[in-house]
Design an enzyme around this catalytic site. Structure first.
Site, PDB file in Angstrom:
ATOM      1  N   TYR A  90      30.386  54.776 -52.216  1.00 22.24           N
ATOM      2  CA  TYR A  90      31.680  54.882 -51.557  1.00 22.24           C
ATOM      3  C   TYR A  90      31.974  56.250 -50.955  1.00 22.24           C
ATOM      4  CZ  TYR A  90      32.573  50.378 -53.694  1.00 22.24           C
ATOM      5  OH  TYR A  90      32.482  49.059 -54.053  1.00 22.24           O
ATOM      6  N   PRO A 103      37.559  45.130 -49.526  1.00 22.86           N
ATOM      7  CA  PRO A 103      37.645  43.672 -49.589  1.00 22.86           C
ATOM      8  C   PRO A 103      39.102  43.227 -49.574  1.00 22.86           C
ATOM      9  CG  PRO A 103      37.323  44.520 -51.779  1.00 22.86           C
ATOM     10  CD  PRO A 103      37.345  45.723 -50.863  1.00 22.86           C
ATOM     11  N   HIS A 313      38.082  49.934 -52.507  1.00 24.10           N
ATOM     12  CA  HIS A 313      37.194  49.357 -53.511  1.00 24.10           C
ATOM     13  C   HIS A 313      36.623  50.362 -54.509  1.00 24.10           C
ATOM     14  CE1 HIS A 313      34.881  46.231 -55.184  1.00 24.10           C
ATOM     15  NE2 HIS A 313      34.093  45.927 -54.193  1.00 24.10           N
ATOM     16  N   SER A 529      28.209  38.297 -53.128  1.00 19.86           N
ATOM     17  CA  SER A 529      28.912  38.464 -54.391  1.00 19.86           C
ATOM     18  C   SER A 529      29.628  37.181 -54.765  1.00 19.86           C
ATOM     19  CB  SER A 529      29.940  39.602 -54.277  1.00 19.86           C
ATOM     20  OG  SER A 529      30.560  39.822 -55.526  1.00 19.86           O
TER      21      SER A 529
END
Length: 630
Positions: A90, A103, A313, A529
Site C-alpha cells: 500500500y 474496495p 484498504h 478474493s
C-alpha cells in the site's frame, strides 16, 4: 496525539495472546516458488531461474544469511512481515486510490421516499457504541477492527504514512459529512454527551440546507484525494501553506469516518452501475468529488437509494469490512428506530463547514485531478454477474471446498480467453497470528493447468474419469496451498521479507529478486478474493495491473456472485468476455461432477472397483477458514 504505523505501543495484554507469524524454512519456500512458476514461463527462462534460485539457496550462501537475519527480526518484533507488507502492498504504491486500491461494499438498493428518508438511514448507521466487543473471544487478531475508525492514510511524495489516532482521544468525537462536494463537521459528542438519533438527523438536515447555499460554496477539494499519491502529496504541500487549509485538513484527518450524502446519480441502479458509483463516484460530473478517499471508512448514502461503503484498504482486510458492514445492516433492520416519536430538545450549534483558501495554483491542481479521475472512470470495465445455475451447496455435496472449486473455475475461464495461465493472487488471511494481515495463495498451479487443458485442448482425447481426476487433483493442491498460506507458510511474504532484509543490509539486490521470472510472478494479472456475506451486499475492486482482471466473488447457497473488473485500455481483457467464459466453465464443471456421481453410483450398485476413488478421499472437506480482502 496521533502515532505513525510502526510506532505501535508495546506491552498490551493482547500482544501475548496470539502466536507470531512463523518464518518458513528457506528450502521449502524456494521449492514452492520453482513449482509455482515452472509452467508459467518458457523452459529456457525456467532453467535460468532455477539456477539462480539454487545458487541463492546454497548452504552458507546469500539466502542462508538473509534467512538468519529474518529469524533475528522475528525474535525482536511482534510480526516480522507487517511493516514490509504494509509498505510494499500500500504505502509505497503511487497509483490513485479509487479503483486501483480502495474496495467498495455495495448495499442493497434502498427505496427512499425523499431526502429525509435517506438521512434517517444515515442516523441508523451510526450507533456510536457499535465498534466495541464485536467478535470478542474469537481466536483472531482484533487489531484491524480498532483501526476501522482511528486511522488515516496521509499522502507522501514517495511513501504514504498510515496515521493511527489513539482510541478514545478527544479529537475523535466527530465525523465528516460530504454533501454537494462540501465538507462539514458533525460532532457526535457535545458537552460530554453523545447525540441521540434525532439530534443527528437534525444536524444532517442542517448540513443539506447549508450545502445548498451557493454564496458559501467551497471548491471541490475532495477531488485531490482521487489523484495519484505523489500528485496528491504535492497538492497537499501547496494547500497547507495556508493556515485555513491546514486546519481543515487536520479536522478531516482526525475524524471517525466520512459520510457522503450523494444526490441522484441519474443512472439506472443495477448491480454494475451501483458498484461503479461506489468505486469512483461516477467521476467529477457525478459524485467523484463528494468523497475523501484517504479515510478508511466512507459511508455513501445516495438520495436515489444507492448506498454502500468505500474503504481505504491499508488498515484492514475485507473480512473486517464485511463484519463491520454486516453488523450495521443487521443493526438497522433488526432494531426499529424510535425517531418518529422522539423529540430533540437539545440546543445544537450548527455543523461547521470546512473552508478552503484558493489560489490559481490550487485551481489548476483541481482541474488536473478532475481530468485524471474522468480518464479512470472511462477506462474501468466492470461486470457484476449473478451465476444462478447453482451455488456453494452443490459444490459442498461433491465434498469439495467451494473456494478451491471457484478458483479452478477462474483458471479455466482465463485459459479459455487467453490460451495460458498467469500468476494469480488470492488473498489468504493470516489473522490467526499477532497483527496478521494476508499472504497470497498462488492459484495458477500445475494441476490447475492440467485440468483446464483437459477441458479445452485435450477435451476430445480424455475420458470423463480422467478429467474428474484432474479436477480433484487441482482442488486438492489448491486446498493444501490455502492451508499452508493461512498457517503462515505461504511463499510471497517470505520472499518479500528476504528481499527487504537485503535492502536493510545495503546489499546488492540478490539476483533472485531482479530475475525476469520473479518480476513477472509479482505482476498479478488475475487478482482474486473471496468475500462472502450473510446479508444481501457484495464487494468489488479494480484490477491491480493495466492488463489484468480484478475478480471478487461471493459464494451463496444457491448462486455465485462475481464482480469482474478490467480496463478498456487493454486489448487483452474484457470483463464481459471473461464472465461468459466463467459461466461456460462452471456449467461444464457441474456436468462433469454429475457424470462422475452417476458413474460412482453405478459402480457401487454393481460392486465394481474400476471407478476412480470417491472425491472425499481425494480432496479435503469444506471448512477451510474464510479468506477475504484484496
Amino acid at each position: 496525539m496521533p502515532i505513525l504505523e510502526g510506532q505501535r505501543p508495546k506491552g498490551r495484554r493482547e500482544s501475548y495472546v496470539l502466536p507470531k507469524v512463523p518464518v518458513p524454512p528457506l528450502k521449502e519456500t524456494l521449492d514452492k516458488y520453482l513449482t509455482s512458476i515452472k509452467h508459467l514461463v518458457e523452459e529456457e527462462q525456467y532453467q535460468k531461474t532455477k539456477a539462480i534460485v539454487e545458487k541463492f539457496g546454497e548452504p552458507g550462501g546469500t539466502g542462508d544469511l538473509l534467512q538468519k537475519k529474518l529469524l533475528e527480526r522475528s525474535e525482536k518484533t511482534y510480526n516480522w512481515v507487517y511493516d514490509y507488507w504494509l509498505e510494499d502492498m500500500y504505502l509505497n504504491q503511487r497509483l490513485a486510490l479509487p479503483v486501483n486500491s480502495n474496495p467498495a461494499m455495495v448495499f442493497p438498493k434502498q427505496n427512499f421516499r425523499d431526502r429525509k428518508d435517506s438521512l434517517r438511514y444515515v442516523t441508523r448507521a451510526l450507533p456510536v457504541d457499535f465498534a466495541r466487543g464485536q467478535l470478542a473471544g474469537t481466536p483472531l487478531c482484533m487489531k484491524q477492527y480498532y483501526r476501522l475508525f482511528n486511522t488515516y492514510r496521509r499522502p507522501g511524495l514517495k511513501q504514504d504514512t498510515l496515521i493511527i489516532h489513539q482510541p478514545g482521544s478527544l479529537e475523535q468525537g466527530h465525523i465528516i459529512v460530504a454533501c454537494q462536494n462540501q465538507f462539514f463537521v458533525l460532532d457526535l459528542v457535545l458537552k460530554g454527551k453523545k447525540l441521540k438519533e434525532m439530534d443527528i438527523l437534525t444536524q444532517l438536515e442542517k448540513i443539506v440546507k447549508m450545502a445548498e447555499n451557493k454564496e458559501e460554496r467551497q471548491p471541490p477539494i475532495g477531488l485531490l484525494t482521487s489523484d495519484g499519491r505523489t500528485e496528491w502529496a504535492q497538492a497537499r504541500d501547496v494547500l497547507i501553506k495556508d493556515s485555513v487549509n491546514s486546519e481543515s485538513l487536520a479536522v478531516i484527518e482526525a475524524c471517525l469516518c466520512v459520510v457522503c450524502l450523494d444526490g441522484p446519480s441519474g443512472m439506472e441502479c443495477g448491480d454494475t452501475s451501483r458498484a461503479l458509483l461506489m468505486l469512483h463516484g461516477g467521476g467529477y460530473e457525478k459524485m467523484g468529488a463528494n468523497r475523501w478517499y484517504d479515510k478508511p471508512m466512507q459511508f455513501v448514502v445516495g438520495e436515489d437509494g444507492v448506498c454502500g461503503t468505500v474503504c481505504e484498504h491499508s488498515p484492514f482486510e475485507g473480512i473486517v469490512l464485511v463484519a463491520c458492514t454486516e453488523y450495521l445492516m443487521k443493526f438497522m433492520t433488526g432494531s426499529p428506530s424510535k425517531m418518529g416519536r422522539a423529540i430533540s430538545v437539545s440546543e445544537l450549534p450548527a455543523p461547521r463547514r470546512l473552508l478552503w483558501k484558493m489560489s490559481p495554483k490550487i485551481e489548476g491542481l483541481l482541474k488536473a485531478s478532475a481530468e485524471r479521475l474522468q480518464r479512470l472512470v472511462r477506462d474501468l470495465d466492470m461486470d457484476v454477474h449473478k451465476f444462478e445455475a447453482y451455488g456453494k451447496e452443490f459444490i459442498k455435496k461433491q465434498k469439495m471446498s467451494p473456494d478451491a472449486y471457484i478458483q479452478i473455475a477462474l483458471q479455466l475461464a482465463f485459459y479459455r480467453c487467453n490460451g495460458r495461465l498467469v500468476s494469480t493472487y488470492e488473498s489468504a488471511s493470516i489473522r490467526r497470528f499477532h497483527e496478521g494481515r494476508v499472504d497470497n495463495i498462488r492459484s495458477a498451479t500445475p494441476e490447475a493447468l492440467a485440468f483446464v487443458k483437459a477441458m479445452t485442448d485435450e477435451e476430445a482425447s480424455l475420458s470423463d474419469s480422467e478429467k474428474m481426476k484432474r479436477l480433484c487433483d487441482a482442488i486438492n493442491v489448491q486446498t493444501n496451498y490455502t492451508i499452508a498460506a493461512i498457517t503462515g507458510l505461504g511463499i510471497d511474504n517470505h520472499l518479500l521479507g528476504l528481499r527487504e532484509i537485503s535492502r536493510e543490509l545495503s546489499m546488492e539486490m540478490p539476483e533472485i529478486f531482479t530475475d525476469k521470472t520473479y518480476v513477472a510472478s509479482n505482476q498479478f494479472i488475475l487478482s482474486t478474493s473471496q468475500v462472502p456475506t450473510t446479508v444481501e451486499m457484495f464487494c468489488c475492486y479494480g484490477p491491480v495491473v493495466p492488463n489484468g482482471y480484478g475478480c471478487c466473488y461471493n459464494p451463496q447457497s444457491e448462486h455465485l456472485l462475481f464482480s469482474v473488473t478490467s480496463f478498456h485500455g487493454s486489448t487483452e481483457t474484457s470483463s464481459a468476455v471473461f464472465i461468459r467464459a466463467l459461466d461456460e466453465g462452471l456449467l461444464e464443471m457441474r456436468e462433469l461432477c454429475k457424470k462422475a456421481n452417476k458413474s460412482h453410483a453405478a459402480a457401487a450398485a454393481t460392486g465394481s472397483n474400476t471407478v476412480e476413488p470417491s472425491r472425499g478421499s481425494e480432496v479435503k472437506p469444506p471448512g477451510t477458514p474464510q479468506k477475504a480482502g484484496k
